[in-house]
Design a protein around this motif. Structure first.
Motif, PDB file in Angstrom:
ATOM      1  N   ASP A  60       0.720  -1.197  -0.068  1.00 15.85           N
ATOM      2  CA  ASP A  60       0.010  -0.011   0.077  1.00 15.85           C
ATOM      3  C   ASP A  60       0.827   1.340   0.111  1.00 15.85           C
ATOM      4  OD1 ASP A  60      -2.244  -1.495  -0.286  1.00 15.85           O
ATOM      5  OD2 ASP A  60      -3.228  -0.891   1.936  1.00 15.85           O
ATOM      6  N   ALA A  61       2.030   1.144   0.617  1.00 17.82           N
ATOM      7  CA  ALA A  61       2.941   2.616   0.917  1.00 17.82           C
ATOM      8  C   ALA A  61       3.309   2.787  -0.477  1.00 17.82           C
ATOM      9  CB  ALA A  61       4.000   2.217   1.608  1.00 17.82           C
ATOM     10  N   TYR A  62       3.512   2.001  -1.367  1.00 21.36           N
ATOM     11  CA  TYR A  62       3.736   2.210  -2.812  1.00 21.36           C
ATOM     12  C   TYR A  62       2.586   2.395  -3.619  1.00 21.36           C
ATOM     13  CZ  TYR A  62       6.609   2.088  -7.382  1.00 21.36           C
ATOM     14  OH  TYR A  62       7.193   2.364  -8.404  1.00 21.36           O
ATOM     15  N   LEU A  63       1.572   1.778  -3.571  1.00 19.99           N
ATOM     16  CA  LEU A  63       0.284   1.994  -4.246  1.00 19.99           C
ATOM     17  C   LEU A  63      -0.238   3.340  -4.075  1.00 19.99           C
ATOM     18  CD1 LEU A  63      -1.954   0.215  -5.704  1.00 19.99           C
ATOM     19  CD2 LEU A  63      -3.119   0.421  -3.594  1.00 19.99           C
ATOM     20  N   ASN A  64      -0.053   3.820  -2.911  1.00 20.48           N
ATOM     21  CA  ASN A  64      -0.662   4.999  -2.509  1.00 20.48           C
ATOM     22  C   ASN A  64       0.004   6.442  -3.537  1.00 20.48           C
ATOM     23  OD1 ASN A  64      -2.472   4.200  -0.910  1.00 20.48           O
ATOM     24  ND2 ASN A  64      -1.205   4.259   0.979  1.00 20.48           N
ATOM     25  N   ARG A  65       1.047   6.124  -4.066  1.00 24.30           N
ATOM     26  CA  ARG A  65       1.729   7.094  -4.939  1.00 24.30           C
ATOM     27  C   ARG A  65       1.433   7.003  -6.357  1.00 24.30           C
ATOM     28  NH1 ARG A  65       7.469   5.380  -2.592  1.00 24.30           N
ATOM     29  NH2 ARG A  65       6.741   4.638  -0.592  1.00 24.30           N
ATOM     30  N   ALA A  67      -1.315   7.353  -9.186  1.00 24.50           N
ATOM     31  CA  ALA A  67      -2.324   8.072  -9.675  1.00 24.50           C
ATOM     32  C   ALA A  67      -3.406   7.254  -9.849  1.00 24.50           C
ATOM     33  CB  ALA A  67      -2.326   8.863 -10.800  1.00 24.50           C
ATOM     34  N   TYR A  68      -4.868   7.549  -9.482  1.00 25.51           N
ATOM     35  CA  TYR A  68      -6.002   6.984  -9.754  1.00 25.51           C
ATOM     36  C   TYR A  68      -6.415   6.853 -11.124  1.00 25.51           C
ATOM     37  CZ  TYR A  68     -10.697   5.110  -8.469  1.00 25.51           C
ATOM     38  OH  TYR A  68     -11.806   3.847  -8.474  1.00 25.51           O
ATOM     39  N   SER A  69      -6.882   5.792 -11.671  1.00 26.13           N
ATOM     40  CA  SER A  69      -7.679   5.592 -13.043  1.00 26.13           C
ATOM     41  C   SER A  69      -6.682   6.576 -13.859  1.00 26.13           C
ATOM     42  CB  SER A  69      -8.904   6.346 -13.054  1.00 26.13           C
ATOM     43  OG  SER A  69      -9.566   6.103 -14.062  1.00 26.13           O
ATOM     44  N   ALA A  70      -5.269   5.805 -13.957  1.00 26.78           N
ATOM     45  CA  ALA A  70      -4.234   6.332 -14.830  1.00 26.78           C
ATOM     46  C   ALA A  70      -3.234   5.238 -15.246  1.00 26.78           C
ATOM     47  CB  ALA A  70      -3.570   7.389 -14.136  1.00 26.78           C
ATOM     48  N   PRO A  71      -3.770   4.568 -16.286  1.00 23.88           N
ATOM     49  CA  PRO A  71      -3.315   3.158 -16.419  1.00 23.88           C
ATOM     50  C   PRO A  71      -1.723   3.276 -16.922  1.00 23.88           C
ATOM     51  CG  PRO A  71      -4.775   3.770 -17.997  1.00 23.88           C
ATOM     52  CD  PRO A  71      -5.055   4.651 -16.932  1.00 23.88           C
ATOM     53  N   HIS A  72      -1.261   4.574 -17.769  1.00 25.47           N
ATOM     54  CA  HIS A  72      -0.130   4.864 -17.870  1.00 25.47           C
ATOM     55  C   HIS A  72       0.818   5.517 -16.939  1.00 25.47           C
ATOM     56  CE1 HIS A  72      -1.112   3.333 -21.634  1.00 25.47           C
ATOM     57  NE2 HIS A  72      -2.148   3.958 -21.929  1.00 25.47           N
ATOM     58  N   ASP A  73       0.345   5.702 -15.707  1.00 25.36           N
ATOM     59  CA  ASP A  73       1.167   6.181 -14.463  1.00 25.36           C
ATOM     60  C   ASP A  73       2.670   5.607 -14.781  1.00 25.36           C
ATOM     61  OD1 ASP A  73       0.754   7.543 -11.742  1.00 25.36           O
ATOM     62  OD2 ASP A  73       2.143   5.839 -11.482  1.00 25.36           O
ATOM     63  N   LEU A  75       4.589   4.911 -12.139  1.00 25.23           N
ATOM     64  CA  LEU A  75       4.999   4.018 -11.139  1.00 25.23           C
ATOM     65  C   LEU A  75       4.113   2.626 -11.474  1.00 25.23           C
ATOM     66  CD1 LEU A  75       6.114   6.614  -9.993  1.00 25.23           C
ATOM     67  CD2 LEU A  75       5.145   5.844  -7.896  1.00 25.23           C
ATOM     68  N   LEU A  76       2.897   2.866 -11.880  1.00 26.79           N
ATOM     69  CA  LEU A  76       1.996   1.785 -12.214  1.00 26.79           C
ATOM     70  C   LEU A  76       2.703   0.803 -13.205  1.00 26.79           C
ATOM     71  CD1 LEU A  76      -0.733   0.066 -11.767  1.00 26.79           C
ATOM     72  CD2 LEU A  76      -1.611   1.646 -13.393  1.00 26.79           C
ATOM     73  N   ARG A  77       3.255   1.401 -14.131  1.00 27.55           N
ATOM     74  CA  ARG A  77       3.695   0.744 -15.323  1.00 27.55           C
ATOM     75  C   ARG A  77       4.894  -0.317 -14.835  1.00 27.55           C
ATOM     76  NH1 ARG A  77       3.927   0.294 -20.725  1.00 27.55           N
ATOM     77  NH2 ARG A  77       5.777  -0.152 -21.822  1.00 27.55           N
ATOM     78  N   GLN A  78       5.578   0.331 -13.667  1.00 24.78           N
ATOM     79  CA  GLN A  78       6.651  -0.753 -13.147  1.00 24.78           C
ATOM     80  C   GLN A  78       6.047  -1.932 -12.426  1.00 24.78           C
ATOM     81  OE1 GLN A  78       9.953   1.516 -11.149  1.00 24.78           O
ATOM     82  NE2 GLN A  78       8.746   3.497 -11.719  1.00 24.78           N
ATOM     83  N   VAL A  79       4.761  -1.786 -12.049  1.00 26.21           N
ATOM     84  CA  VAL A  79       4.235  -3.218 -11.107  1.00 26.21           C
ATOM     85  C   VAL A  79       3.110  -3.665 -11.819  1.00 26.21           C
ATOM     86  CG1 VAL A  79       5.234  -2.037  -9.155  1.00 26.21           C
ATOM     87  CG2 VAL A  79       3.039  -1.507  -9.849  1.00 26.21           C
ATOM     88  N   ASN A 234       8.335  10.548  -8.710  1.00 22.51           N
ATOM     89  CA  ASN A 234       7.326  10.540  -8.171  1.00 22.51           C
ATOM     90  C   ASN A 234       7.219   9.294  -6.893  1.00 22.51           C
ATOM     91  OD1 ASN A 234       6.141  12.287  -9.681  1.00 22.51           O
ATOM     92  ND2 ASN A 234       4.631  11.149 -10.749  1.00 22.51           N
ATOM     93  N   GLU A 235       8.293   8.568  -7.091  1.00 20.94           N
ATOM     94  CA  GLU A 235       8.519   7.407  -6.099  1.00 20.94           C
ATOM     95  C   GLU A 235       8.990   7.956  -4.619  1.00 20.94           C
ATOM     96  OE1 GLU A 235      10.230   3.389  -7.637  1.00 20.94           O
ATOM     97  OE2 GLU A 235      10.682   4.654  -9.544  1.00 20.94           O
ATOM     98  N   ILE A 236       9.483   9.113  -4.678  1.00 21.54           N
ATOM     99  CA  ILE A 236      10.083   9.993  -3.576  1.00 21.54           C
ATOM    100  C   ILE A 236       9.307  10.722  -2.757  1.00 21.54           C
ATOM    101  CG2 ILE A 236      12.168  11.133  -2.605  1.00 21.54           C
ATOM    102  CD1 ILE A 236      13.538  10.199  -5.234  1.00 21.54           C
ATOM    103  N   ASP A 237       8.255  10.252  -1.884  1.00 25.32           N
ATOM    104  CA  ASP A 237       7.469  10.935  -1.055  1.00 25.32           C
ATOM    105  C   ASP A 237       8.386  11.375   0.276  1.00 25.32           C
ATOM    106  OD1 ASP A 237       7.314   8.904   0.227  1.00 25.32           O
ATOM    107  OD2 ASP A 237       5.344   8.597   0.056  1.00 25.32           O
TER     108      ASP A 237
END
Length: 339
Positions: A60-65, A67-73, A75-79, A234-237
């Motif tokens: 979750d700590a990574y998931l929270n970074r 963007a919602y409903s953004a398939p090409h985000d 960070l999402l593309r990495q996972v 964006n991975e660095i909060d």
């Protein structure tokens, strides 16, 4: 009331650390991942297909970074698994760095002069879709304490080795008790000078940098280097920044290595923002790797000529100390190969 409070405190003492609880609750179902991020159902089939080849794991700590409903985000593309992972173009193999040929002992890889790599944990906090070890035979390289003696004896017998590198998986996925024991064993090898830890956990679950980790890490006689793996700013909060500050206070030198990934960071401004954000967090850019040709990750590839052009342009945006070195790892070579 007093008795109840006392019981509560005793129960708390037996609970695993926060980071372990977060790790145990990581998302491991592609359908849940898609639902949590509001992805259209059209993404689910590919996610399930890729998951069968290399399972989803996202805390979750990574998931929270992401963007919602953004398939090409980025960070999402990495996972997020994709159907593209079933493609098998020529040259993409299960062991792109030929590590299986450099294992003189269980859990130990010795490829380069003066340093060895120890597989301190077979698991990661997050499964990155481009991972060059996604097919690695961890079951054959996860030593028990007794089995570690062969690797430790190998280190004791080779006085040319000055640096031990903890890797995995992610070495920080191991318990602090296990890591403290292993580092203590390494400390007693007189010709070892440095301890290097390659990890993504302080980024993926910043709570991993807790008092237990800092205690053994801060007390070792070995010089301490931690190489983080961050591909996008964006991975660095703030939680990651705070974790880095705790590590630096313990005397750890922080470096970062990234992988150049199509659709994640293959753009000059993105790479420049990453270097700037890293330095703000007290981390120096180290390497920018081109993709290792691992089976299942070809869709991330950025050709070498394009990579060189990106880095050439990046020099116009950054001072030299924020420039990562563009490299490729070639099996059989004596070091990383600059591009």
């Amino acid at each position: 009331m007093i008795v109840a409070s006392d019981n509560h405190e005793r129960a708390s003492e037996t609970q695993p650390p926060s980071w372990q609880r977060q790790l145990s609750y990581a998302i491991r179902d592609p359908k849940v991942l898609c639902q949590r991020l509001g992805l259209d159902e059209t993404w689910l089939k590919g996610a399930q297909t890729g998951h069968k080849l290399f399972e989803v794991r996202v805390p979750d700590a990574y998931l929270n970074r992401i963007a919602y409903s953004a398939p090409h985000d980025p960070l999402l593309r990495q996972v997020l698994p994709l159907g593209d992972e079933t493609l098998a173009p020529a040259g993409y193999v299960t062991d792109p760095l030929e590590e299986v040929d450099h294992r003189p002992a269980r859990g130990l890889i010795h490829k380069y002069a003066g340093r060895v790599l120890l597989i301190a944990s077979p698991t990661c906090a997050v499964n990155c879709r481009y991972c060059f070890r996604r097919h690695f035979p961890y079951s054959e390289n996860s030593p028990s304490r007794a089995q570690w003696q062969e690797a430790l004896d190998y280190l004791r017998g080779d006085v040319s080795i000055h640096e031990a590198i903890l890797s995995g998986g992610d070495p920080l996925a191991a318990s602090d008790r296990q890591l403290a024991w292993l580092v203590n064993e390494l400390e007693h090898i007189p010709h070892l000078k440095r301890l290097r830890i390659h990890t993504r956990l302080p980024v993926v679950i910043p709570d991993r940098v807790d008092s237990a980790l800092l205690e053994w890490l801060g007390n070792t006689r070995l010089q301490k280097v931690m190489v983080l793996h961050i591909n996008h700013a964006n991975e660095i909060d703030q939680a990651v920044v705070d974790a880095c500050a705790r590590l630096k206070a313990a005397g750890v030198t922080l470096l970062n290595q990234s992988v150049l990934l199509r659709g994640v960071n293959d753009e000059v401004n993105t790479l420049a923002a990453l270097s700037e954000r890293l330095f703000e967090a007290g981390v120096l850019p180290y390497y920018l790797h081109v993709l290792d040709p691992v089976q299942g990750a070809a869709h991330f590839d950025v050709p070498d000529d394009e990579a060189r052009a990106l880095v050439s342009k990046l020099r116009e945006h950054l001072p030299g100390f924020l420039m990562p070195r563009l490299v490729r790892e070639i099996p059989g070579e004596a070091s990383k190969t600059p591009l």
